[in-house]
Write a protein that holds these residues in place. Structure first.
Motif, PDB file in Angstrom:
ATOM      1  N   LEU A  67       0.946  -1.343   0.763  1.00 20.61           N
ATOM      2  CA  LEU A  67       0.049  -0.204  -0.054  1.00 20.61           C
ATOM      3  C   LEU A  67       0.705   1.212   0.338  1.00 20.61           C
ATOM      4  CD1 LEU A  67      -2.535  -0.955   2.579  1.00 20.61           C
ATOM      5  CD2 LEU A  67      -3.224  -0.511   0.203  1.00 20.61           C
ATOM      6  N   LEU A  68       1.887   1.229   0.882  1.00 16.76           N
ATOM      7  CA  LEU A  68       3.203   2.272   0.737  1.00 16.76           C
ATOM      8  C   LEU A  68       3.696   2.667  -0.560  1.00 16.76           C
ATOM      9  CD1 LEU A  68       4.288   2.113   4.228  1.00 16.76           C
ATOM     10  CD2 LEU A  68       2.706   3.855   3.034  1.00 16.76           C
ATOM     11  N   LYS A  69       4.574   1.519  -0.904  1.00 17.01           N
ATOM     12  CA  LYS A  69       5.699   1.775  -1.851  1.00 17.01           C
ATOM     13  C   LYS A  69       4.959   0.864  -3.114  1.00 17.01           C
ATOM     14  CE  LYS A  69       8.643   0.497   1.555  1.00 17.01           C
ATOM     15  NZ  LYS A  69       9.274   0.045   2.581  1.00 17.01           N
ATOM     16  N   VAL A  70       3.907   0.293  -3.722  1.00 14.49           N
ATOM     17  CA  VAL A  70       3.767  -0.142  -4.750  1.00 14.49           C
ATOM     18  C   VAL A  70       2.180   0.751  -5.633  1.00 14.49           C
ATOM     19  CG1 VAL A  70       2.685  -2.112  -6.262  1.00 14.49           C
ATOM     20  CG2 VAL A  70       4.752  -2.228  -4.885  1.00 14.49           C
ATOM     21  N   ASP A  71       3.022   1.543  -6.401  1.00 13.15           N
ATOM     22  CA  ASP A  71       1.785   2.621  -7.517  1.00 13.15           C
ATOM     23  C   ASP A  71       0.903   1.243  -7.931  1.00 13.15           C
ATOM     24  OD1 ASP A  71      -0.272   4.055  -8.603  1.00 13.15           O
ATOM     25  OD2 ASP A  71       1.515   4.905  -9.598  1.00 13.15           O
ATOM     26  N   LEU A  72      -0.651   0.811  -7.261  1.00 18.28           N
ATOM     27  CA  LEU A  72      -1.387  -0.064  -7.954  1.00 18.28           C
ATOM     28  C   LEU A  72      -1.600  -0.049  -9.353  1.00 18.28           C
ATOM     29  CD1 LEU A  72      -2.962  -1.032  -4.026  1.00 18.28           C
ATOM     30  CD2 LEU A  72      -0.976  -1.681  -5.823  1.00 18.28           C
ATOM     31  N   ALA A  73      -2.250   1.684  -9.262  1.00 21.68           N
ATOM     32  CA  ALA A  73      -3.364   1.387 -10.557  1.00 21.68           C
ATOM     33  C   ALA A  73      -1.742   1.834 -12.190  1.00 21.68           C
ATOM     34  CB  ALA A  73      -3.357   3.439 -10.140  1.00 21.68           C
ATOM     35  N   LYS A  74      -0.553   1.103 -11.736  1.00 18.68           N
ATOM     36  CA  LYS A  74      -0.068   1.205 -12.949  1.00 18.68           C
ATOM     37  C   LYS A  74      -0.035  -0.754 -13.149  1.00 18.68           C
ATOM     38  CE  LYS A  74       2.973   5.637 -12.474  1.00 18.68           C
ATOM     39  NZ  LYS A  74       4.453   5.707 -12.553  1.00 18.68           N
ATOM     40  N   LEU A  75      -0.423  -1.366 -12.103  1.00 18.51           N
ATOM     41  CA  LEU A  75      -0.432  -2.819 -12.700  1.00 18.51           C
ATOM     42  C   LEU A  75      -1.323  -3.127 -13.198  1.00 18.51           C
ATOM     43  CD1 LEU A  75       0.170  -4.173  -8.720  1.00 18.51           C
ATOM     44  CD2 LEU A  75       1.791  -4.017 -10.399  1.00 18.51           C
ATOM     45  N   GLY A  76      -1.280  -4.426 -14.484  1.00 17.17           N
ATOM     46  CA  GLY A  76      -1.867  -4.772 -14.837  1.00 17.17           C
ATOM     47  C   GLY A  76      -3.178  -5.177 -14.178  1.00 17.17           C
ATOM     48  N   GLU A  77      -4.174  -5.772 -15.147  1.00 17.92           N
ATOM     49  CA  GLU A  77      -5.637  -5.823 -14.403  1.00 17.92           C
ATOM     50  C   GLU A  77      -4.841  -7.498 -13.703  1.00 17.92           C
ATOM     51  OE1 GLU A  77      -8.936  -7.212 -13.091  1.00 17.92           O
ATOM     52  OE2 GLU A  77      -8.687  -5.509 -13.899  1.00 17.92           O
ATOM     53  N   LEU A  78      -3.964  -8.408 -14.293  1.00 14.12           N
ATOM     54  CA  LEU A  78      -4.056 -10.207 -13.995  1.00 14.12           C
ATOM     55  C   LEU A  78      -3.151 -10.118 -12.618  1.00 14.12           C
ATOM     56  CD1 LEU A  78      -4.430 -13.096 -14.438  1.00 14.12           C
ATOM     57  CD2 LEU A  78      -2.109 -12.944 -15.976  1.00 14.12           C
ATOM     58  N   ARG A  79      -2.431  -9.740 -12.414  1.00 14.09           N
ATOM     59  CA  ARG A  79      -1.730  -8.666 -11.530  1.00 14.09           C
ATOM     60  C   ARG A  79      -2.347  -8.121 -10.664  1.00 14.09           C
ATOM     61  NH1 ARG A  79       4.924  -7.779 -11.967  1.00 14.09           N
ATOM     62  NH2 ARG A  79       5.572  -9.292 -13.647  1.00 14.09           N
ATOM     63  N   LEU A  80      -2.916  -7.503 -10.485  1.00  8.39           N
ATOM     64  CA  LEU A  80      -3.687  -6.713  -9.848  1.00  8.39           C
ATOM     65  C   LEU A  80      -4.790  -7.846  -8.863  1.00  8.39           C
ATOM     66  CD1 LEU A  80      -4.770  -3.391 -10.979  1.00  8.39           C
ATOM     67  CD2 LEU A  80      -4.333  -3.865  -9.117  1.00  8.39           C
ATOM     68  N   ARG A  81      -5.203  -8.686 -10.001  1.00  5.58           N
ATOM     69  CA  ARG A  81      -6.781  -9.529  -9.577  1.00  5.58           C
ATOM     70  C   ARG A  81      -5.920 -11.235  -8.457  1.00  5.58           C
ATOM     71  NH1 ARG A  81      -7.615 -13.404 -12.787  1.00  5.58           N
ATOM     72  NH2 ARG A  81      -6.633 -12.300 -15.004  1.00  5.58           N
ATOM     73  N   GLU A  82      -4.102 -10.999  -8.763  1.00  9.34           N
ATOM     74  CA  GLU A  82      -3.375 -12.074  -7.941  1.00  9.34           C
ATOM     75  C   GLU A  82      -2.672 -11.432  -6.811  1.00  9.34           C
ATOM     76  OE1 GLU A  82      -2.437 -15.015  -8.545  1.00  9.34           O
ATOM     77  OE2 GLU A  82      -3.236 -15.135 -10.625  1.00  9.34           O
ATOM     78  N   LEU A  83      -3.035 -10.230  -7.087  1.00 11.45           N
ATOM     79  CA  LEU A  83      -2.849  -9.506  -5.521  1.00 11.45           C
ATOM     80  C   LEU A  83      -3.896  -9.561  -5.116  1.00 11.45           C
ATOM     81  CD1 LEU A  83      -1.593  -7.489  -3.414  1.00 11.45           C
ATOM     82  CD2 LEU A  83      -2.265  -5.721  -5.083  1.00 11.45           C
ATOM     83  N   GLU A  84      -4.842  -9.062  -5.536  1.00 11.57           N
ATOM     84  CA  GLU A  84      -6.305  -9.091  -4.611  1.00 11.57           C
ATOM     85  C   GLU A  84      -6.885 -11.039  -4.034  1.00 11.57           C
ATOM     86  OE1 GLU A  84      -8.653  -5.876  -6.781  1.00 11.57           O
ATOM     87  OE2 GLU A  84      -8.968  -7.868  -7.214  1.00 11.57           O
ATOM     88  N   ALA A  85      -5.986 -11.906  -4.457  1.00 10.58           N
ATOM     89  CA  ALA A  85      -6.067 -13.514  -4.038  1.00 10.58           C
ATOM     90  C   ALA A  85      -5.299 -13.519  -2.943  1.00 10.58           C
ATOM     91  CB  ALA A  85      -5.404 -13.796  -5.642  1.00 10.58           C
ATOM     92  N   GLY A  86      -4.287 -12.292  -2.430  1.00 10.32           N
ATOM     93  CA  GLY A  86      -3.348 -12.746  -1.139  1.00 10.32           C
ATOM     94  C   GLY A  86      -2.508 -13.099  -2.090  1.00 10.32           C
ATOM     95  N   ASN A  87      -1.693 -13.251  -3.066  1.00 12.29           N
ATOM     96  CA  ASN A  87      -0.614 -12.981  -3.681  1.00 12.29           C
ATOM     97  C   ASN A  87      -0.342 -11.513  -3.532  1.00 12.29           C
ATOM     98  OD1 ASN A  87      -0.633 -16.236  -4.413  1.00 12.29           O
ATOM     99  ND2 ASN A  87      -2.628 -14.611  -5.379  1.00 12.29           N
ATOM    100  N   ASP A  88       1.193 -11.187  -2.038  1.00  9.14           N
ATOM    101  CA  ASP A  88       1.400  -9.384  -2.222  1.00  9.14           C
ATOM    102  C   ASP A  88       2.733  -9.791  -3.764  1.00  9.14           C
ATOM    103  OD1 ASP A  88       2.706  -7.542  -1.376  1.00  9.14           O
ATOM    104  OD2 ASP A  88       0.709  -7.737   0.045  1.00  9.14           O
ATOM    105  N   VAL A  89       2.104  -8.489  -4.226  1.00  2.53           N
ATOM    106  CA  VAL A  89       2.930  -7.920  -5.485  1.00  2.53           C
ATOM    107  C   VAL A  89       4.264  -7.763  -4.763  1.00  2.53           C
ATOM    108  CG1 VAL A  89       1.839  -7.759  -7.267  1.00  2.53           C
ATOM    109  CG2 VAL A  89       2.637  -5.820  -5.911  1.00  2.53           C
ATOM    110  N   TYR A  90       4.286  -6.947  -3.648  1.00  3.40           N
ATOM    111  CA  TYR A  90       5.400  -6.400  -3.073  1.00  3.40           C
ATOM    112  C   TYR A  90       6.198  -7.737  -2.136  1.00  3.40           C
ATOM    113  CZ  TYR A  90       8.412  -3.474  -0.107  1.00  3.40           C
ATOM    114  OH  TYR A  90      10.310  -3.343   0.406  1.00  3.40           O
ATOM    115  N   ILE A  91       5.847  -8.561  -1.304  1.00  2.27           N
ATOM    116  CA  ILE A  91       6.129  -9.568  -1.348  1.00  2.27           C
ATOM    117  C   ILE A  91       7.105 -10.456  -1.457  1.00  2.27           C
ATOM    118  CG2 ILE A  91       6.351 -11.629   0.352  1.00  2.27           C
ATOM    119  CD1 ILE A  91       4.422  -9.256   1.982  1.00  2.27           C
ATOM    120  N   SER A  92       6.754 -10.731  -2.897  1.00  2.00           N
ATOM    121  CA  SER A  92       6.616 -12.049  -3.700  1.00  2.00           C
ATOM    122  C   SER A  92       7.404 -11.117  -4.836  1.00  2.00           C
ATOM    123  CB  SER A  92       5.308 -12.542  -4.378  1.00  2.00           C
ATOM    124  OG  SER A  92       4.758 -11.502  -5.199  1.00  2.00           O
ATOM    125  N   GLY A  93       7.740 -10.274  -5.055  1.00  2.00           N
ATOM    126  CA  GLY A  93       8.285  -9.761  -6.144  1.00  2.00           C
ATOM    127  C   GLY A  93       7.435  -9.290  -7.519  1.00  2.00           C
ATOM    128  N   GLY A  94       6.419  -9.390  -7.006  1.00  2.00           N
ATOM    129  CA  GLY A  94       5.695  -8.804  -8.564  1.00  2.00           C
ATOM    130  C   GLY A  94       4.940 -10.028  -8.815  1.00  2.00           C
TER     131      GLY A  94
END
Length: 269
Positions: A67-94
């Motif tokens: 929430l602090l360090k990743v500009d979520l608006a610039k992520l693609g839809e697939l990555r956003l869905r994975e993020l919402e699935a609990g697969n954190d893009v920051y921790i997992s390196g996207g």
């Protein structure tokens, strides 16, 4: 903590709009004043409290770092869905989530079967290799190689003429954007059920999926893409029901004719 050099404010607004929820409604869910939420979204709050960080992180189910360090608006839809699935893009390196599978002694993927009694457990463990490894495994002939298949039971009659209580063999879908009136098993995050529907993507327009039933007695349903955990595309099904020679259209026409006869008899009374 100063929010000046972070994406906190813009991410809060982006995620709220993505959920299609008003500031007033979201503030009520969080138990805070609407004015406080508005200040958070505009960046007027320069020193974020630990309580706020945790509260918003738990609400969106996204880590504080993201929430602090990743500009979520610039992520693609697939990555956003994975993020919402609990697969954190920051921790997992996207990285996109790798689907949990099991293989046989020849390193060939099994077809896992998810029985009715395992539905609730599947929703909690669908991305847990240990859980998937404990599911019943099948070896089915004539399935394409290099694809992942899973078998699910169906309930209800929303997809007639495919009978209820049959076993649907499905293929895992990684990219939902290309789905258009595609028969699929849809795994919803907060529902202890599997929806068998014709699925059309509306992600590009309003980030939803349209679920349509073959049975005209059921209305179409729009669901937020972020509320979906997995989608599995129909490949074939197994049933012990001998299909009727009468098609659904023929059945409807017969019913309409019966109604006409009943109406005529009432007029003649």
């Amino acid at each position: 903590m100063t929010s000046q050099n972070f994406y906190w404010a813009s991410n809060l607004k982006f995620l709220r709009n993505r959920k299609k929820i008003s500031q007033e409604s979201m503030a009520e869910k969080l138990g805070i004043a609407r004015s406080k939420l508005a200040m958070q979204e505009t960046g007027a709050v320069k020193n974020l409290s630990l309580e706020d960080l945790i509260k918003f992180s738990e609400y969106f189910k996204i880590s504080i770092d993201t929430l602090l360090k990743v500009d979520l608006a610039k992520l693609g839809e697939l990555r956003l869905r994975e993020l919402e699935a609990g697969n954190d893009v920051y921790i997992s390196g996207g990285r996109i989530r790798v689907l949990s599978i099991s293989v046989d002694k020849n390193n060939k993927e099994n077809v896992e079967f998810v029985p009715v009694k395992a539905k609730a457990g599947y929703l909690a463990g669908y991305n847990d290799p240990t859980y998937i490894g404990k599911l019943p495994k099948l070896s089915l002939p004539h399935l394409p190689e290099n694809k992942t298949f899973r078998m699910f039971p169906t309930e209800g009659d929303s997809m007639l003429p495919i009978p209820e209580n049959c076993l649907v063999i499905t293929e895992y879908v990684t990219d939902w954007t290309g789905l258009k009136k595609t028969p699929c098993i849809v795994i919803m995050r907060n529902e202890q059920t599997f929806l068998f529907k014709m699925v059309s993507s509306q992600i590009d327009t309003n980030r939803t999926m349209l679920l349509h039933s073959l049975n005209p007695a059921y209305e179409d349903k729009e669901v937020f893409a972020g509320d979906i955990a997995e989608i599995w595309k129909y490949h074939s099904h197994i049933t012990d029901v001998i299909p009727s020679s009468e098609t659904l259209i023929e059945e409807l026409l017969r019913t309409v004719n019966e109604i006409k006869v009943d109406v005529k008899s009432l007029k003649d009374v």
